[in-house]
Design a protein around this motif. Structure first.
Motif, short mmCIF file in Angstrom:
data_model
loop_
_atom_site.label_atom_id
_atom_site.label_comp_id
_atom_site.label_asym_id
_atom_site.label_seq_id
_atom_site.Cartn_x
_atom_site.Cartn_y
_atom_site.Cartn_z
N GLY A 6 0.79 -1.23 0.00
CA GLY A 6 0.00 0.00 0.00
C GLY A 6 0.82 1.27 0.00
N PHE A 7 0.20 2.34 0.51
CA PHE A 7 0.75 3.69 0.40
C PHE A 7 2.24 3.78 0.76
CE2 PHE A 7 -3.25 6.55 1.03
CZ PHE A 7 -3.70 6.16 -0.22
N CYS A 8 2.99 4.43 -0.11
CA CYS A 8 4.36 4.79 0.19
C CYS A 8 4.40 6.26 0.63
CB CYS A 8 5.26 4.58 -1.03
SG CYS A 8 4.84 5.66 -2.43
N ALA A 9 5.57 6.72 1.05
CA ALA A 9 5.69 8.09 1.55
C ALA A 9 5.40 9.13 0.46
CB ALA A 9 7.08 8.31 2.13
N GLY A 10 5.81 8.84 -0.78
CA GLY A 10 5.57 9.78 -1.86
C GLY A 10 4.11 9.94 -2.20
N VAL A 11 3.38 8.82 -2.20
CA VAL A 11 1.93 8.86 -2.45
C VAL A 11 1.23 9.59 -1.32
CG1 VAL A 11 -0.13 7.41 -2.49
CG2 VAL A 11 1.82 6.86 -3.96
N ASP A 12 1.58 9.25 -0.09
CA ASP A 12 0.96 9.89 1.07
C ASP A 12 1.17 11.40 1.03
OD1 ASP A 12 -0.44 9.31 3.64
OD2 ASP A 12 1.30 10.31 4.48
N ARG A 13 2.38 11.82 0.68
CA ARG A 13 2.69 13.25 0.60
C ARG A 13 1.86 13.93 -0.49
NH1 ARG A 13 6.15 16.09 -2.84
NH2 ARG A 13 7.05 18.02 -1.98
N ALA A 14 1.75 13.30 -1.65
CA ALA A 14 1.00 13.92 -2.76
C ALA A 14 -0.47 14.11 -2.40
CB ALA A 14 1.13 13.05 -4.01
N ILE A 191 15.43 3.13 -8.82
CA ILE A 191 14.19 2.46 -8.40
C ILE A 191 13.97 2.76 -6.92
CG2 ILE A 191 13.04 0.24 -8.09
CD1 ILE A 191 14.46 -0.76 -10.55
N CYS A 192 12.77 3.19 -6.58
CA CYS A 192 12.54 3.71 -5.23
C CYS A 192 12.45 2.59 -4.20
CB CYS A 192 11.28 4.57 -5.20
SG CYS A 192 9.74 3.68 -5.08
N TYR A 193 12.66 2.95 -2.94
CA TYR A 193 12.65 1.99 -1.84
C TYR A 193 11.33 1.24 -1.75
CZ TYR A 193 9.46 4.74 0.97
OH TYR A 193 8.33 5.38 1.43
N ALA A 194 10.21 1.96 -2.00
CA ALA A 194 8.89 1.34 -1.85
C ALA A 194 8.68 0.26 -2.91
CB ALA A 194 7.80 2.40 -1.95
N THR A 195 9.10 0.53 -4.14
CA THR A 195 9.01 -0.47 -5.20
C THR A 195 9.84 -1.69 -4.83
OG1 THR A 195 8.63 1.21 -6.90
CG2 THR A 195 9.48 -0.91 -7.63
N THR A 196 11.06 -1.46 -4.40
CA THR A 196 11.94 -2.55 -4.01
C THR A 196 11.35 -3.36 -2.86
OG1 THR A 196 13.90 -1.30 -4.68
CG2 THR A 196 14.24 -3.12 -3.14
N GLU A 287 -1.80 -14.81 7.74
CA GLU A 287 -0.44 -14.70 8.25
C GLU A 287 0.26 -13.55 7.55
OE1 GLU A 287 1.51 -18.41 7.79
OE2 GLU A 287 0.25 -19.46 9.24
N LEU A 288 1.12 -12.88 8.27
CA LEU A 288 1.84 -11.73 7.74
C LEU A 288 3.25 -12.12 7.33
CD1 LEU A 288 1.63 -8.63 7.28
CD2 LEU A 288 2.63 -8.35 9.56
N VAL A 289 3.62 -11.77 6.10
CA VAL A 289 4.99 -11.96 5.63
C VAL A 289 5.61 -10.57 5.54
CG1 VAL A 289 6.45 -12.74 3.73
CG2 VAL A 289 4.38 -14.02 4.32
N ARG A 290 6.46 -10.26 6.49
CA ARG A 290 7.07 -8.92 6.56
C ARG A 290 8.55 -9.02 6.20
NH1 ARG A 290 6.15 -7.25 11.84
NH2 ARG A 290 4.30 -6.02 11.28
N THR A 291 8.98 -8.23 5.23
CA THR A 291 10.38 -8.25 4.80
C THR A 291 11.08 -6.93 5.07
OG1 THR A 291 9.70 -7.63 2.56
CG2 THR A 291 10.00 -9.98 3.01
N ALA A 292 10.34 -5.89 5.42
CA ALA A 292 10.96 -4.59 5.71
C ALA A 292 9.99 -3.76 6.53
CB ALA A 292 11.32 -3.86 4.41
N ILE A 293 10.53 -2.81 7.25
CA ILE A 293 9.72 -1.83 7.98
C ILE A 293 9.99 -0.46 7.38
CG2 ILE A 293 9.33 -0.71 10.21
CD1 ILE A 293 10.15 -3.32 11.56
N GLU A 294 8.93 0.21 6.97
CA GLU A 294 9.09 1.52 6.35
C GLU A 294 8.71 2.62 7.34
OE1 GLU A 294 8.18 0.17 1.72
OE2 GLU A 294 6.73 1.43 2.78
#
Length: 330
Positions: A6-14, A191-196, A287-294
């Motif tokens: 879902g929402f990344c920082a760039g989308v949230d800002r816009a 390539i942005c962090y959110a895409t990665t 179940e949650l599969v978490r690979t990073a914390i933003e």
């Protein structure tokens, strides 16, 4: 269920920029193109008083502000706005702006720019529009690389669209570097962090999945890439859905493993709606599969920072994630 999603920082800002502009200036506030690629978000902003247009010539000379989308715009757009003495607010994602600066730096150093991206995407149009005509060339595939005929193979530099598939982009860049070993890379990944992060989470969740749902808009590049990544990573099937109304119940196996993620412009409320629709038909354990914390946060424009933003202002798009319907089980 993947995390991040879902929402990344760039989308949230816009989105915040449009909401704050409406609070500060009142309706209408014009928005050139979709502020982000999500119909639910766009309709919510319309209900608040935003008016979406394709080009500036659709905006009357009424002194009302216009917001440029998160994807970025060619230099000709703010120039046209200034010529008409329009009040414009640029909501370009800072990571897209970084790519613009990287491309301009290549040109400043005498290099011809190779842009890896998808023809016609607003971000690509905006990036190419930062540079003088004839100084940038778009490639999409390794085959495109093979057709390049630069005037000076020793004076090349590349940048990429921020929302591409990591694997596809790596193939194109490898082809560029093999053919033009002196080609300069950008100072940091384009390539942005959110895409990665979203692609890595999908790769982790896809193996063993009978079906993979990606929540996002059909014109969202990063969302479409997630569908492709899921299939390549081992999901038996994958599909892009905009919301609960698009769920292909005939393709979702009862008793099977269903994985889900969401593109960077998909609000959490749509994900919650899909979970509720699935629970109405199936016995669901999540179940949650978490690979990073933003925890990235991009501040809004200085001219809007004096406008208070309350949780209710963003509630219509669920920009601030409420309690998730998932557990933290791995």
């Amino acid at each position: 269920m993947c995390e991040p999603r879902g929402f990344c920082a760039g989308v949230d800002r816009a989105i915040q920029i449009v909401v704050l502009a409406l609070k500060k200036h009142g309706a209408p506030v014009y928005v050139r193109h979709e502020i982000v690629h999500n119909r639910y978000v766009v309709e919510g902003l319309k209900a608040m008083g935003a008016v979406f247009v394709k080009e500036l010539d659709q905006i009357p000379d009424d002194g009302r502000p216009v917001v440029f989308s998160a994807h970025g715009v060619p230099k000709s757009v703010p120039a046209a706005a200034e010529a008409r003495e329009m009040l414009y607010l640029d909501a370009t994602c800072p990571l897209v702006s970084k790519v613009h600066k990287q491309a301009m730096l290549h040109v400043k150093r005498g290099r011809h720019v190779i842009l890896v991206g998808h023809k016609g995407h607003p971000e690509v149009v905006g990036t190419m529009g930062q540079l003088p005509e004839g100084t940038i060339t778009l490639v999409e595939t390794p085959e495109d690389v093979g057709r390049l005929q630069p005037l000076d193979a020793a004076q090349l530099g590349f940048v990429t669209q921020t929302t591409l598939s990591l694997d596809d982009t790596a193939e194109v860049i490898a082809a560029l570097q093999a053919r033009f070993p002196q080609m300069a890379a950008p100072s940091s990944d384009s390539i942005c962090y959110a895409t990665t992060n979203r692609q890595e989470a999908v790769k982790a969740a896809a193996p063993g999945a009978d079906f993979f749902l990606v929540v996002g808009a059909p014109n969202s590049s990063n969302s479409k890439r997630l569908v492709e990544v899921a299939t390549r990573a081992g999901a038996k099937g994958s599909i892009l859905v905009e919301g609960p109304q698009d769920l292909p119940f005939d393709r979702i196996p009862a008793g099977g493993v269903l994985a889900m993620s969401a593109g960077a412009s998909a609000p959490e409320v749509l994900i919650d709606g899909i979970v509720e629709a699935l629970r109405a038909r199936f016995d669901v354990t999540i179940e949650l599969v978490r690979t990073a914390i933003e925890d990235e946060n991009f501040p809004v424009l200085r001219t809007l920072r004096d406008v208070p933003l309350e949780s209710a202002d963003m509630a219509f798009v669920n920009g601030e994630r409420r309690s998730s319907p998932v557990s933290d089980a791995a």
